[in-house]
Motif scaffolding. Structure first.
Motif, PDB file in Angstrom:
ATOM      1  N   UNK A  69      34.831  22.593 -10.685  1.00 37.91           N
ATOM      2  CA  UNK A  69      34.109  22.872 -11.926  1.00 37.91           C
ATOM      3  C   UNK A  69      33.312  21.651 -12.389  1.00 37.91           C
ATOM      4  N   UNK A  70      32.550  21.837 -13.455  1.00 38.98           N
ATOM      5  CA  UNK A  70      31.698  20.766 -13.952  1.00 38.98           C
ATOM      6  C   UNK A  70      32.449  19.533 -14.416  1.00 38.98           C
ATOM      7  N   UNK A  71      33.636  19.722 -14.982  1.00 48.09           N
ATOM      8  CA  UNK A  71      34.446  18.574 -15.392  1.00 48.09           C
ATOM      9  C   UNK A  71      34.785  17.706 -14.180  1.00 48.09           C
ATOM     10  N   UNK A  72      35.181  18.363 -13.091  1.00 49.26           N
ATOM     11  CA  UNK A  72      35.556  17.628 -11.873  1.00 49.26           C
ATOM     12  C   UNK A  72      34.352  16.917 -11.266  1.00 49.26           C
ATOM     13  N   UNK A  73      33.204  17.574 -11.268  1.00 43.03           N
ATOM     14  CA  UNK A  73      31.987  16.952 -10.745  1.00 43.03           C
ATOM     15  C   UNK A  73      31.671  15.682 -11.539  1.00 43.03           C
ATOM     16  N   UNK A  74      31.719  15.772 -12.865  1.00 40.25           N
ATOM     17  CA  UNK A  74      31.430  14.605 -13.700  1.00 40.25           C
ATOM     18  C   UNK A  74      32.417  13.473 -13.428  1.00 40.25           C
ATOM     19  N   UNK A  75      33.684  13.793 -13.282  1.00 41.26           N
ATOM     20  CA  UNK A  75      34.691  12.769 -13.021  1.00 41.26           C
ATOM     21  C   UNK A  75      34.441  12.074 -11.683  1.00 41.26           C
ATOM     22  N   UNK A  76      34.076  12.842 -10.666  1.00 43.37           N
ATOM     23  CA  UNK A  76      33.780  12.242  -9.361  1.00 43.37           C
ATOM     24  C   UNK A  76      32.559  11.332  -9.470  1.00 43.37           C
ATOM     25  N   UNK A  77      31.514  11.799 -10.140  1.00 42.47           N
ATOM     26  CA  UNK A  77      30.304  10.980 -10.289  1.00 42.47           C
ATOM     27  C   UNK A  77      30.600   9.693 -11.048  1.00 42.47           C
ATOM     28  N   UNK A  78      31.397   9.782 -12.096  1.00 42.49           N
ATOM     29  CA  UNK A  78      31.717   8.586 -12.879  1.00 42.49           C
ATOM     30  C   UNK A  78      32.542   7.576 -12.074  1.00 42.49           C
ATOM     31  N   UNK A  79      33.257   8.064 -11.061  1.00 39.43           N
ATOM     32  CA  UNK A  79      34.081   7.184 -10.237  1.00 39.43           C
ATOM     33  C   UNK A  79      33.351   6.688  -8.985  1.00 39.43           C
ATOM     34  N   UNK A  80      32.126   7.147  -8.777  1.00 39.12           N
ATOM     35  CA  UNK A  80      31.377   6.796  -7.578  1.00 39.12           C
ATOM     36  C   UNK A  80      30.429   5.636  -7.861  1.00 39.12           C
ATOM     37  N   UNK A  81      30.595   4.516  -7.141  1.00 40.26           N
ATOM     38  CA  UNK A  81      29.678   3.393  -7.335  1.00 40.26           C
ATOM     39  C   UNK A  81      28.225   3.838  -7.150  1.00 40.26           C
ATOM     40  N   UNK A  87      23.046   9.874 -16.179  1.00 45.92           N
ATOM     41  CA  UNK A  87      23.132  10.678 -17.407  1.00 45.92           C
ATOM     42  C   UNK A  87      23.554  12.090 -17.033  1.00 45.92           C
ATOM     43  N   UNK A  88      24.688  12.539 -17.581  1.00 47.97           N
ATOM     44  CA  UNK A  88      25.238  13.859 -17.282  1.00 47.97           C
ATOM     45  C   UNK A  88      25.321  14.658 -18.576  1.00 47.97           C
ATOM     46  N   UNK A 108      30.812  13.026 -19.653  1.00 45.94           N
ATOM     47  CA  UNK A 108      29.497  13.572 -19.990  1.00 45.94           C
ATOM     48  C   UNK A 108      28.867  12.742 -21.112  1.00 45.94           C
ATOM     49  N   UNK A 109      27.535  12.647 -21.092  1.00 42.03           N
ATOM     50  CA  UNK A 109      26.807  11.958 -22.155  1.00 42.03           C
ATOM     51  C   UNK A 109      26.523  12.868 -23.338  1.00 42.03           C
ATOM     52  N   UNK A 110      26.417  14.186 -23.079  1.00 43.55           N
ATOM     53  CA  UNK A 110      26.025  15.128 -24.113  1.00 43.55           C
ATOM     54  C   UNK A 110      26.534  16.510 -23.727  1.00 43.55           C
ATOM     55  N   UNK A 111      26.750  17.358 -24.746  1.00 38.99           N
ATOM     56  CA  UNK A 111      27.233  18.725 -24.522  1.00 38.99           C
ATOM     57  C   UNK A 111      26.281  19.673 -25.244  1.00 38.99           C
ATOM     58  N   UNK A 112      25.561  20.478 -24.476  1.00 36.76           N
ATOM     59  CA  UNK A 112      24.665  21.495 -25.029  1.00 36.76           C
ATOM     60  C   UNK A 112      25.205  22.876 -24.668  1.00 36.76           C
ATOM     61  N   UNK A 113      25.033  23.824 -25.588  1.00 34.78           N
ATOM     62  CA  UNK A 113      25.481  25.182 -25.298  1.00 34.78           C
ATOM     63  C   UNK A 113      24.294  26.072 -24.950  1.00 34.78           C
ATOM     64  N   UNK A 114      24.556  27.006 -24.048  1.00 36.51           N
ATOM     65  CA  UNK A 114      23.558  27.994 -23.635  1.00 36.51           C
ATOM     66  C   UNK A 114      23.504  29.103 -24.678  1.00 36.51           C
ATOM     67  N   UNK A 115      22.371  29.663 -24.908  1.00 29.67           N
ATOM     68  CA  UNK A 115      21.084  29.201 -24.386  1.00 29.67           C
ATOM     69  C   UNK A 115      20.545  28.071 -25.259  1.00 29.67           C
TER      70      UNK A 115
END
Length: 128
Positions: A69-81, A87-88, A108-115
């Motif tokens: 999920x998106x939470x996991x993607x963000x965590x991996x990116x934040x841990x990747x040199x 900006x997520x 995450x830097x910001x949280x926007x809701x759809x739409x």
């Protein structure tokens, strides 16, 4: 990286990640028409590959995706040199307090809701 400019003085390469392919492609087209260089990924795993290949300035990331999920993607990116400063931005239907707390905790830097209205979305992209 190229010299792409969206006319606002800042180069903006955007990766849109959403398992809803139609929604992702529509948003990508709107962003291209607004002057951004865009790539699209439809899963968490493909998003990680696309970040390495495309080198975006901003990732617009859905939260509720099967598998990673998106939470996991963000965590991996934040841990990747090399991607710790990326900006997520969460772009999701989940706007409740728990989801917002989780996006903040996941990097995450910001949280926007759809739409998200296009002017608000472009404002968020240009704010970085």
């Amino acid at each position: 990286m190229g010299n792409f400019s969206n006319g606002r003085g800042a180069a903006r390469r955007i990766l849109i990640v959403d398992d809803n392919c139609d929604a992702a492609e529509l948003l990508a087209e709107l962003m291209r028409l607004s002057g951004y260089e865009v790539d699209v990924a439809f899963s968490g795993a493909s998003a990680l590959q696309a970040v390495h290949a495309f080198q975006p300035d901003v990732v617009l990331l859905d939260l509720g995706m099967p598998g990673m999920d998106g939470y996991q993607v963000a965590q991996v990116l934040r841990a990747t040199p090399g991607f710790t400063g990326l900006r997520i931005i969460a772009l999701t239907a989940w706007g409740d307090a728990e989801a917002r707390a989780r996006t903040a905790a996941s990097g995450f830097n910001l949280h926007l809701t759809k739409p998200a209205p296009l002017p608000a979305l472009i404002g968020a992209l240009d704010a970085g």
